[in-house]
Scaffold this active site. Structure first.
Site, PDB file in Angstrom:
ATOM      1  N   CYS A  96      45.057  53.752  31.508  1.00  0.00           N
ATOM      2  CA  CYS A  96      43.669  53.311  32.269  1.00  0.00           C
ATOM      3  C   CYS A  96      42.654  54.669  31.980  1.00  0.00           C
ATOM      4  O   CYS A  96      42.777  55.897  32.050  1.00  0.00           O
ATOM      5  CB  CYS A  96      43.977  53.637  33.836  1.00  0.00           C
ATOM      6  N   GLY A 229      47.036  40.123  30.478  1.00  0.00           N
ATOM      7  CA  GLY A 229      46.175  40.299  31.599  1.00  0.00           C
ATOM      8  C   GLY A 229      45.414  39.351  32.262  1.00  0.00           C
ATOM      9  O   GLY A 229      45.540  38.348  32.954  1.00  0.00           O
TER      10      GLY A 229
END
Length: 347
Positions: A96, A229
């Protein structure tokens, strides 16, 4: 680490998206996919409301908990908590790029500290019998991609980790937003393939920019698994084909069948005091490509926020799609009749 599950297909952890209601909905579409939670920080797990942060429905299995952190002892404690809560895997976020995550010294910035990541993973692995896995980028900023990726994977492999999920693009920690970090740095699939060739003993899962079964089939010729995703989230009907196409298990689960399977979960959650929009927001793309998809989204969005809204909103939205499909069928029949008249064929 004596428990395993298939990583052939997984749905990516997405902040603010893959919460417990989303995962329960996805499970109505696929029994085989491995599901991941949103990232939860190690300190939140230790000090926060665990039912709120870690609670999930038994239907979600197999489900993995993704953790953000960089303190080995803290992460080991979190892994033990995850095991006690019945999760099937614990995953460390090393990918991230958000500034908030960087300020906590975890996420993608850990690509610069492979030995620290290895220490974290070893501590987690020694604390539990669950599989402990890593999700990472191929590097950050001006790092050499091959050197950065191989350094992290090889350090963690020495610590006993055997499964790695690799988002096949760099993260730029300064100058790009998290959204831009999903699109602007170029994908480097060949590097992930090279990692698998160099380490055939490891389980390598590829992530990033994958939007079709054709692409999945191509990747599976080179690596062990794929993770989707945004395609899985925005077009959830895609998941209804996963079990048949990738696992040879049963037939496809269509949108209407999935919604019926999800209905008892929705009803139980409503009775427990969960708001309807908390669930409907994850379902907006289920009718993608079908007549009435826009009406479905509008009803689910607008009607679900009205006071006292309940399961009847789902019925209204489904009815709108059925009406649109019937109208589309009637138009096709009328067109076919006109064409027969024009060509002189019997109607």
């Amino acid at each position: 680490m004596n428990r395993t599950q298939s990583h052939k297909f997984a749905v990516a952890p997405l902040m603010d998206w893959t919460d417990r209601h989303c995962r329960a909905f996805h499970r109505a579409l696929t029994k085989e996919a491995l599901l991941y939670t949103e990232m939860v920080t190690s300190r939140a797990i230790i000090h926060g409301d665990r039912e709120k942060l870690l609670g999930y429905s038994p239907v979600e299995h197999p489900v993995a908990l993704q953790i953000g952190g960089s303190e080995p002892d803290e992460l080991a404690a979190c892994a033990k908590i995850a095991q006690d809560w019945g999760y099937d895997e614990v995953n460390l976020n090393c990918g991230c790029p958000s500034e908030r995550v960087q300020s906590g010294s975890f996420g993608a910035c850990l690509m610069r500290e492979p030995q620290l990541v290895a220490d974290c993973m070893q501590a987690m692995a020694e604390a539990v019998t669950l599989p402990v896995t890593v999700k990472c980028r191929i590097g950050v900023d001006d790092q050499d991609e091959e050197a950065a990726l191989f350094a992290l994977i090889e350090a963690c492999a020495k610590a006993g980790v055997n499964t790695f999920i690799v988002h096949a693009r760099k993260a730029w920690l300064k100058g790009l937003s998290p959204k831009e970090n999903r699109d602007i740095p170029p994908l480097n699939y060949p590097l992930v393939y090279a990692l698998k060739r160099a380490h055939p003993e490891l389980n390598i899962v590829i992530n990033g920019g994958i939007t079709s079964f054709e692409a999945i089939d191509e990747h599976l010729m080179h690596v062990d698994g794929v993770m989707l995703g945004r395609t899985a989230y925005q077009e959830p009907a895609f998941l209804g084909q996963v079990d048949r196409r990738l696992f040879g298990a049963g037939g496809d689960i269509g949108p209407f069948e999935a919604l019926e399977a999800y209905r008892p979960y929705m009803q139980a959650q409503l009775e427990a005091g969960v708001s309807l929009p908390a669930m409907t927001r994850h379902m907006l793309g289920i009718m993608h490509g079908l007549p009435g998809a826009r009406a479905f989204r509008r009803i689910m969005t607008v009607e679900s926020i009205r006071d006292g809204a309940g399961i009847e909103v789902l019925d209204m939205a489904i009815a709108a799609v059925h009406d649109a499909m019937s109208a589309a069928h009637a138009r096709r029949e009328a067109y076919a009749t006109v064409q027969k008249v024009i060509t002189g064929l019997p109607t």
